[in-house]
Design an enzyme around this catalytic site. Structure first.
Site, PDB file in Angstrom:
ATOM      1  N   SER A 154       2.713  -1.687  10.556  1.00 12.97           N
ATOM      2  CA  SER A 154       4.144  -1.725  10.894  1.00 12.97           C
ATOM      3  C   SER A 154       4.799  -3.081  10.643  1.00 12.97           C
ATOM      4  O   SER A 154       5.672  -3.500  11.399  1.00 12.97           O
ATOM      5  CB  SER A 154       4.370  -1.245  12.341  1.00 12.97           C
ATOM      6  OG  SER A 154       3.958   0.112  12.478  1.00 12.97           O
ATOM      7  N   GLU A 186      -6.102  -4.563  10.318  1.00 15.01           N
ATOM      8  CA  GLU A 186      -5.110  -3.518  10.540  1.00 15.01           C
ATOM      9  C   GLU A 186      -5.484  -2.713  11.777  1.00 15.01           C
ATOM     10  O   GLU A 186      -6.291  -1.772  11.688  1.00 15.01           O
ATOM     11  CB  GLU A 186      -5.054  -2.576   9.331  1.00 15.01           C
ATOM     12  CG  GLU A 186      -4.606  -3.236   8.052  1.00 15.01           C
ATOM     13  CD  GLU A 186      -3.974  -2.225   7.101  1.00 15.01           C
ATOM     14  OE1 GLU A 186      -2.859  -2.476   6.641  1.00 15.01           O
ATOM     15  OE2 GLU A 186      -4.585  -1.174   6.839  1.00 15.01           O
ATOM     16  N   HIS A 210      -9.814   1.204   4.106  1.00 19.28           N
ATOM     17  CA  HIS A 210      -8.610   1.482   4.891  1.00 19.28           C
ATOM     18  C   HIS A 210      -8.957   2.483   5.993  1.00 19.28           C
ATOM     19  O   HIS A 210      -9.770   3.384   5.791  1.00 19.28           O
ATOM     20  CB  HIS A 210      -7.502   2.030   3.991  1.00 19.28           C
ATOM     21  CG  HIS A 210      -6.184   2.080   4.687  1.00 19.28           C
ATOM     22  ND1 HIS A 210      -5.857   3.098   5.558  1.00 19.28           N
ATOM     23  CD2 HIS A 210      -5.134   1.225   4.688  1.00 19.28           C
ATOM     24  CE1 HIS A 210      -4.640   2.847   6.051  1.00 19.28           C
ATOM     25  NE2 HIS A 210      -4.190   1.725   5.537  1.00 19.28           N
ATOM     26  N   GLY A 239       1.692   2.722  10.770  1.00 12.01           N
ATOM     27  CA  GLY A 239       2.647   3.808  10.633  1.00 12.01           C
ATOM     28  C   GLY A 239       3.240   4.281  11.956  1.00 12.01           C
ATOM     29  O   GLY A 239       3.871   5.327  12.021  1.00 12.01           O
ATOM     30  N   GLU A 279      -7.495   4.979   7.059  1.00 14.78           N
ATOM     31  CA  GLU A 279      -7.294   6.386   6.690  1.00 14.78           C
ATOM     32  C   GLU A 279      -8.484   6.911   5.885  1.00 14.78           C
ATOM     33  O   GLU A 279      -8.836   8.090   5.982  1.00 14.78           O
ATOM     34  CB  GLU A 279      -5.964   6.529   5.922  1.00 14.78           C
ATOM     35  CG  GLU A 279      -4.777   6.381   6.868  1.00 14.78           C
ATOM     36  CD  GLU A 279      -3.496   5.857   6.238  1.00 14.78           C
ATOM     37  OE1 GLU A 279      -3.369   5.862   4.999  1.00 14.78           O
ATOM     38  OE2 GLU A 279      -2.612   5.424   7.008  1.00 14.78           O
ATOM     39  N   LYS A 334       0.127   4.171  -0.471  1.00 12.50           N
ATOM     40  CA  LYS A 334      -0.556   5.391  -0.006  1.00 12.50           C
ATOM     41  C   LYS A 334      -0.262   6.545  -0.976  1.00 12.50           C
ATOM     42  O   LYS A 334      -0.063   6.298  -2.162  1.00 12.50           O
ATOM     43  CB  LYS A 334      -0.169   5.702   1.444  1.00 12.50           C
ATOM     44  CG  LYS A 334      -0.340   4.482   2.352  1.00 12.50           C
ATOM     45  CD  LYS A 334      -0.307   4.784   3.815  1.00 12.50           C
ATOM     46  CE  LYS A 334      -0.523   3.486   4.598  1.00 12.50           C
ATOM     47  NZ  LYS A 334      -0.594   3.697   6.041  1.00 12.50           N
ATOM     48  N   ASN A 375       0.869  -1.173   0.000  1.00 12.51           N
ATOM     49  CA  ASN A 375       0.000   0.000   0.000  1.00 12.51           C
ATOM     50  C   ASN A 375       0.910   1.228   0.000  1.00 12.51           C
ATOM     51  O   ASN A 375       1.410   1.630   1.051  1.00 12.51           O
ATOM     52  CB  ASN A 375      -0.911  -0.026   1.238  1.00 12.51           C
ATOM     53  CG  ASN A 375      -1.772   1.226   1.347  1.00 12.51           C
ATOM     54  OD1 ASN A 375      -1.851   2.019   0.406  1.00 12.51           O
ATOM     55  ND2 ASN A 375      -2.416   1.400   2.490  1.00 12.51           N
TER      56      ASN A 375
HETATM   57  P1  PGA Z   1       2.246   0.607   7.731  1.00 11.43           P
HETATM   58  O1  PGA Z   1       0.822   0.799   7.007  1.00 11.43           O
HETATM   59  O2  PGA Z   1       2.832  -0.680   7.213  1.00 11.43           O
HETATM   60  O3  PGA Z   1       3.037   1.816   7.312  1.00 11.43           O
HETATM   61  O4  PGA Z   1       1.981   0.569   9.194  1.00 11.43           O
HETATM   62  C1  PGA Z   1      -0.024  -0.291   6.759  1.00 11.43           C
HETATM   63  C2  PGA Z   1      -1.287   0.210   6.101  1.00 11.43           C
HETATM   64  O5  PGA Z   1      -1.755   1.297   6.465  1.00 11.43           O
HETATM   65  O6  PGA Z   1      -1.858  -0.445   5.228  1.00 11.43           O
END
Ligand code: PGA
Length: 252
Positions: A214, A169, A97, A175, A99, A17, A15
């Site tokens: 992460s 998640e 997601h 993140g 976000e 982003k 991903n």
């Molecule tokens: P991350 O994000 O690996 O940076 O924690 C995962 C995601 O949001 O899909």
């Protein structure tokens, strides 16, 4: 104990982003593509939509989008229809997601409608669920992820979900550098699979449940080794081709 034996073919999804550029994407592909044959897992790279047509044209890797409209073609300024993603050769899409849920106010119902629109067009949706830290601390983790799951299953059925995938998640792990322990993730994955299994055992056995939050080369193998963790949805670490390749190697 796992509900399923043997394990499903792992799926590792990048991903990206809102990151990348034509030059950075080309460099990433040069670094990753040569290593693809090493991995026995399925791999999909979810890139910003503006780059998808170019990426599909320049690589054999599977690509996905990070969001899709719940509507079909029409007067929806700024939105991208599932049929358009299919038209440019995209095969997957992330929906729900955290976000999107948090920053764009996507409700469980909107996420479910997006999953349905994706499937109707022939895209495989990766449906994200996950609790916030406050919800975990309140002991509400399973109630939250089951509510998010139920909304999608009600709309597309367990078999529809199995055509795409599910990603657990935890919002507090995205993140932040703070990963769920393999036990924490496995417990939630097992509960999600059991919930699907109440309706359709075959679909529950088939659906790939990815862990995201992460994931790094250093912790991937331990997470993917758990019986109900079928791969990962990788944010930050997917931006570095070598790190993403190491995570794919950990999956198979
Ligand atoms: P991350 O994000 O690996 O940076 O924690 C995962 C995601 O949001 O899909």
């Amino acid at each position: 104990m796992s509900l399923t034996m043997p394990k499903r073919t792992p799926l590792v999804a990048a991903n990206w982003k809102m990151n990348g550029s034509q030059a950075a994407n080309a460099a990433w592909l040069r670094a990753f593509t040569g290593r693809r044959p090493e991995f026995r897992c399925d791999v999909v790279v979810c890139a910003p939509s503006v780059y998808l047509a170019g990426l599909v044209a320049s690589s054999e890797i599977d690509f996905g989008a990070q969001d899709v409209s719940e509507h079909s073609l029409g007067a929806y300024t700024g939105d991208i229809a599932a049929a358009m993603l299919i038209d440019v050769g995209c095969r997957w899409v992330i929906v729900g997601h955290s976000e999107r849920r948090q920053l764009h106010g996507e409700s469980d119902e909107v996420v479910a409608a997006k999953a349905e629109a994706a499937l109707a067009a022939g895209l495989r949706p990766i449906v994200c669920v996950g609790e916030t830290l406050a919800e975990r601390d309140a002991g509400d983790t399973l109630a939250v992820v089951q509510r998010q799951l139920d909304a999608v299953v009600k709309r597309v059925g367990p078999a529809g979900l199995a055509r795409g995938g599910l990603a657990y998640e935890p919002v507090w792990a995205i993140g932040t550098g703070r990963t769920a322990t393999p036990e924490q993730a496995q417990d939630v994955h097992l509960a999600l699979r059991a919930r699907i299994g109440v309706i359709d055992r075959t679909a529950a056995d088939a659906v790939r449940i990815l862990y995201g939050g992460s994931v790094k080369p250093a912790n991937a193998a331990e997470l993917f080794g758990r019986s109900d963790i079928d791969g990962g949805l990788i944010g930050g670490a997917s931006l570095v081709a070598e790190d993403f390749a190491a995570i794919c190697a950990a999956a198979g």
